[in-house]
Write a protein that holds these residues in place. Structure first.
Motif, mmCIF file in Angstrom:
data_model
loop_
_atom_site.group_PDB
_atom_site.id
_atom_site.type_symbol
_atom_site.label_atom_id
_atom_site.label_comp_id
_atom_site.label_asym_id
_atom_site.label_seq_id
_atom_site.Cartn_x
_atom_site.Cartn_y
_atom_site.Cartn_z
ATOM 1 N N GLU A 198 1.508 14.459 -2.036
ATOM 2 C CA GLU A 198 1.251 15.396 -0.939
ATOM 3 C C GLU A 198 0.948 14.644 0.355
ATOM 4 O OE1 GLU A 198 -1.862 17.870 -2.399
ATOM 5 O OE2 GLU A 198 -0.571 18.875 -3.883
ATOM 6 N N HIS A 199 0.160 13.579 0.254
ATOM 7 C CA HIS A 199 -0.182 12.798 1.440
ATOM 8 C C HIS A 199 1.070 12.181 2.062
ATOM 9 C CE1 HIS A 199 -2.675 10.264 4.043
ATOM 10 N NE2 HIS A 199 -1.881 9.251 3.717
ATOM 11 N N SER A 200 1.959 11.644 1.228
ATOM 12 C CA SER A 200 3.161 10.996 1.755
ATOM 13 C C SER A 200 4.103 11.985 2.414
ATOM 14 C CB SER A 200 3.900 10.249 0.637
ATOM 15 O OG SER A 200 4.466 11.152 -0.293
ATOM 16 N N ARG A 201 4.064 13.233 1.962
ATOM 17 C CA ARG A 201 4.932 14.249 2.583
ATOM 18 C C ARG A 201 4.304 14.829 3.842
ATOM 19 N NH1 ARG A 201 7.099 11.529 -1.501
ATOM 20 N NH2 ARG A 201 9.075 12.438 -2.188
ATOM 21 N N ASN A 202 2.972 14.896 3.874
ATOM 22 C CA ASN A 202 2.293 15.419 5.056
ATOM 23 C C ASN A 202 2.194 14.393 6.172
ATOM 24 O OD1 ASN A 202 1.855 17.923 3.841
ATOM 25 N ND2 ASN A 202 -0.110 17.278 2.951
ATOM 26 N N GLN A 203 2.142 13.109 5.818
ATOM 27 C CA GLN A 203 2.057 12.036 6.808
ATOM 28 C C GLN A 203 3.122 10.990 6.488
ATOM 29 O OE1 GLN A 203 -1.940 10.616 7.708
ATOM 30 N NE2 GLN A 203 -2.838 12.427 6.741
ATOM 31 N N PRO A 204 4.389 11.327 6.758
ATOM 32 C CA PRO A 204 5.487 10.479 6.280
ATOM 33 C C PRO A 204 5.771 9.244 7.125
ATOM 34 C CG PRO A 204 6.351 12.365 7.470
ATOM 35 C CD PRO A 204 4.864 12.552 7.421
ATOM 36 N N ALA A 205 5.084 9.069 8.259
ATOM 37 C CA ALA A 205 5.429 7.957 9.144
ATOM 38 C C ALA A 205 4.178 7.238 9.643
ATOM 39 C CB ALA A 205 6.254 8.464 10.333
ATOM 40 N N PRO A 214 9.374 5.236 5.373
ATOM 41 C CA PRO A 214 8.797 5.018 4.037
ATOM 42 C C PRO A 214 9.453 5.923 3.003
ATOM 43 C CG PRO A 214 7.089 5.345 5.702
ATOM 44 C CD PRO A 214 8.384 5.715 6.348
ATOM 45 N N LEU A 215 9.512 5.431 1.777
ATOM 46 C CA LEU A 215 10.057 6.248 0.692
ATOM 47 C C LEU A 215 9.058 7.300 0.236
ATOM 48 C CD1 LEU A 215 11.801 3.526 -1.504
ATOM 49 C CD2 LEU A 215 12.852 5.086 0.141
ATOM 50 N N GLY A 216 7.767 6.945 0.179
ATOM 51 C CA GLY A 216 6.749 7.904 -0.268
ATOM 52 C C GLY A 216 5.722 7.267 -1.175
ATOM 53 N N ALA A 263 5.840 -1.206 4.156
ATOM 54 C CA ALA A 263 6.881 -0.196 4.325
ATOM 55 C C ALA A 263 6.323 1.198 4.580
ATOM 56 C CB ALA A 263 7.786 -0.181 3.093
ATOM 57 N N GLY A 264 4.993 1.343 4.562
ATOM 58 C CA GLY A 264 4.379 2.619 4.894
ATOM 59 C C GLY A 264 4.188 3.561 3.735
ATOM 60 N N ASN A 265 4.252 3.044 2.515
ATOM 61 C CA ASN A 265 4.154 3.889 1.327
ATOM 62 C C ASN A 265 2.728 3.959 0.785
ATOM 63 O OD1 ASN A 265 7.145 4.359 0.749
ATOM 64 N ND2 ASN A 265 7.054 2.130 0.872
ATOM 65 N N CYS A 266 2.484 4.941 -0.061
ATOM 66 C CA CYS A 266 1.314 4.973 -0.929
ATOM 67 C C CYS A 266 1.662 4.176 -2.196
ATOM 68 C CB CYS A 266 0.962 6.407 -1.313
ATOM 69 S SG CYS A 266 0.875 7.553 0.072
ATOM 70 N N ALA A 267 0.654 3.738 -2.932
ATOM 71 C CA ALA A 267 0.928 2.922 -4.108
ATOM 72 C C ALA A 267 -0.037 3.245 -5.239
ATOM 73 C CB ALA A 267 0.848 1.436 -3.776
ATOM 74 N N ILE A 268 0.508 3.330 -6.444
ATOM 75 C CA ILE A 268 -0.292 3.443 -7.665
ATOM 76 C C ILE A 268 0.048 2.232 -8.530
ATOM 77 C CG2 ILE A 268 -0.859 4.818 -9.698
ATOM 78 C CD1 ILE A 268 0.000 7.291 -8.217
ATOM 79 N N ILE A 269 -0.982 1.498 -8.922
ATOM 80 C CA ILE A 269 -0.800 0.236 -9.640
ATOM 81 C C ILE A 269 -1.285 0.385 -11.065
ATOM 82 C CG2 ILE A 269 -1.527 -2.180 -9.753
ATOM 83 C CD1 ILE A 269 -1.920 -2.015 -6.679
ATOM 84 N N LYS A 270 -0.443 -0.023 -12.010
ATOM 85 C CA LYS A 270 -0.822 -0.020 -13.416
ATOM 86 C C LYS A 270 -0.887 -1.472 -13.896
ATOM 87 C CE LYS A 270 -0.488 0.089 -17.948
ATOM 88 N NZ LYS A 270 -0.353 -1.145 -18.738
ATOM 89 N N LEU A 292 11.648 -0.971 -0.188
ATOM 90 C CA LEU A 292 10.774 0.195 -0.251
ATOM 91 C C LEU A 292 10.850 1.044 1.010
ATOM 92 C CD1 LEU A 292 7.729 -1.480 -2.000
ATOM 93 C CD2 LEU A 292 9.643 -0.234 -3.022
ATOM 94 N N THR A 293 11.934 0.899 1.739
ATOM 95 C CA THR A 293 12.176 1.649 2.963
ATOM 96 C C THR A 293 13.529 2.341 2.878
ATOM 97 O OG1 THR A 293 10.864 0.157 4.354
ATOM 98 C CG2 THR A 293 12.549 1.440 5.464
ATOM 99 N N LYS A 294 13.605 3.541 3.400
ATOM 100 C CA LYS A 294 14.899 4.199 3.599
ATOM 101 C C LYS A 294 15.374 3.887 5.014
ATOM 102 C CE LYS A 294 18.448 6.932 3.701
ATOM 103 N NZ LYS A 294 19.724 6.470 3.111
ATOM 104 N N MET A 295 16.453 3.124 5.108
ATOM 105 C CA MET A 295 17.044 2.843 6.413
ATOM 106 C C MET A 295 17.946 4.028 6.770
ATOM 107 S SD MET A 295 15.641 0.003 7.209
ATOM 108 C CE MET A 295 16.572 -0.531 8.644
ATOM 109 N N LYS A 296 17.370 4.983 7.501
ATOM 110 C CA LYS A 296 18.062 6.258 7.735
ATOM 111 C C LYS A 296 19.049 6.143 8.900
ATOM 112 C CE LYS A 296 15.773 9.817 9.452
ATOM 113 N NZ LYS A 296 14.802 10.935 9.434
#
Length: 477
Positions: free
Chosen positions: A22-29, A114-116, A141-148, A440-444
């Motif tokens: 949700e955070h990545s979609r609400n603040q995508p840049a 960012p991809l998200g 790249a501006g993404n959120c991250a979850i690390i396992k 980890l970036t979309k070059m749009k």
């Protein structure tokens, strides 16, 4: 799975993913300053906990050289962060791209986005470096991250989770538990990108789980990385450098040389030099603080099995001590060994060794090493030693590997301006430096139409105007 049967760790994982999604979609840049702030905080995580991280990693291994943790983990991560912070403004800038002639004076641009949400599944062998280097790329790249993290390094994993939690909001970065159900569920989440570092066998399972969500993956795997000793090489120098590359972290390195191909006439001399350097550097005393333990009893037993199988099938061993010696086994220090006369029937030549054993194989003709490498899975790394530039270039041209170091081992991995990645069974995709940012970036691509373009002439109703335009387009095609 019924939600009522899920573990607390699995609930937390799913909630963390949903928050970040949700955070990545609400603040995508995220801005440049926001990303630089996150890199600064990640640097603080490493620098403020350096001693604690080293102690936790050593405890998880049984013993881990603090020098090796510093040079192969801490300093590499700090350098990766510094490199990203230095170049991030340029990486983030929109790129001007040429416009196809018939559409001039319109303009093209590539806009990095960012991809998200990025998932990182980390291994145990370099738990700090191989956990946080992908995280640096994700942040840049501006993404959120979850690390396992890996379940084989629980002390380090708990400490990393604590340190990240103090510096980052869960919508930015979070470290999961290491429970088995977490491991199984992690790759099945619909990440925007997933980075996995580990074995080829597990990599296939991760890729299959990610494919169900069409999640793109970067797989950093392993395999059997060869060291080719050319006839023009200095045998002693090559042996010394290979001994270091092989025994760093007690051989528990995905890009460690896995076997050496040596001219027949030099096999015995090379093996003796190699054994001598191994003993001098690491392998004569189990109490040597520079020599790292094998990660677990199971892995120690696996290495014993490789040795026993090779000996039973006719190989000769040069080894400082018997791995069954309690002085070594109680510390899980595996005595380094040179294996002479290994054949393809032996398990040591069929499996990635991931330990301090190095088979030495003779060859007669200069093309034999190339053929030997090309008949097997493409390796993550290849090492070539010699002074004959023509022979070197022949090997480089006719073999395919994830990366190469010439006249040394491992050091291509530490180059911030070079990509790190495998090929075929040794992996797919790449990261490090700008390569990680781009992964980890979309070059749009964006097309900016000019009011002077004659594009409206393409619209129906068709007639003489489209015939003229079609003739023009054919001339330009």
């Amino acid at each position: 799975m019924d939600r009522s049967l899920k573990s607390p760790g699995l609930h937390a994982l799913e909630e963390a993913f949903q928050r970040q999604f949700e955070h990545s979609r609400n603040q995508p840049a995220p801005s440049l300053q926001a990303r630089l702030d996150k890199l600064r905080r990640l640097r603080a995580v490493v620098s403020e906990n350096e001693t604690r991280f080293a102690a936790a990693i050593s405890a998880d291994f049984g013993h881990r050289s603090t020098v090796e943790t510093a040079i192969a983990e801490t300093l590499l991560v700090l350098a990766e962060i510094r490199h990203a912070a230095t170049h991030l403004k340029r990486w983030m800038a929109p790129q001007t791209i040429p416009t196809t002639l018939q559409f001039v004076p319109a303009r093209n641009r590539l806009i990095p986005q960012p991809l998200g949400v990025v998932g990182v599944i980390a291994p145990w062998n370099y738990p700090l470096q191989l956990t946080l280097a992908p995280a640096v790329a994700a942040i840049a790249a501006g993404n959120c991250a979850i690390i396992k993290p890996s379940e084989l390094v629980p002390r380090f994993s708990a400490l990393l989770a604590e340190a990240i939690d103090r510096k980052f909001d869960p919508t930015e970065m979070v470290v999961t538990d290491v429970d088995d159900d977490i491991a199984e569920a992690f790759a099945a989440l619909p990440f925007d990108h997933l980075i996995f570092t580990g074995s080829t066998r597990v990599g296939r399972l991760v890729a299959q789980a990610a494919a169900r969500n069409l999640t793109p993956v970067t797989l950093e795997l392993g395999g059997k990385s060869p060291a080719i000793i050319d006839r023009s090489a200095d045998i002693d120098e090559a042996a010394r450098r290979i001994a270091y590359g092989k025994l760093l972290n007690a051989g528990q390195t995905c890009i460690a040389p896995d076997y050496a191909l040596v001219p027949d006439a030099s096999v015995q001399a090379f093996a003796l030099h190699l054994h001598g350097h191994m003993r001098h550097m690491f392998g004569a005393d189990p109490a040597n603080p520079d020599y790292t333990s094998i990660i677990s009893d199971r892995h120690y037993a696996r290495l014993e099995g490789l040795m026993a199988d090779a000996a039973a099938k006719g190989a000769r061993m040069l080894q400082a001590a018997d791995p069954a010696d309690p002085a070594w086994k109680s510390k899980r220090k595996f005595p380094p060994a040179v294996i002479i006369g290994a054949t393809s029937e032996m398990a040591v030549m069929r499996e990635e060794i991931f330990g301090p054993l190095l088979p030495v194989i003779g060859y007669r003709d200069p093309v034999e090493p190339i053929d030997y490498v090309n008949k097997r899975d493409r390796p993550l790394a290849l090492y070539w030693f010699g002074k004959d530039n023509g022979a070197r270039d022949e090997v480089l041209a006719r073999t395919v590997s994830g990366g190469v170091t010439v006249n040394d081992c491992l050091f291509h991995f530490a180059q911030a301006y070079q990509p790190m990645g495998g090929v075929g069974a040794s992996g797919t995709g790449a990261y490090h430096g700008e390569w990680g940012f781009k992964t980890l970036t979309k070059m749009k691509p964006v097309f900016y139409r000019s009011r002077f373009n004659r594009l409206a002439d393409l619209y129906p109703p068709y007639g003489a105007k489209i015939a003229r335009l079609e003739r023009l387009l054919r001339l330009l095609s």
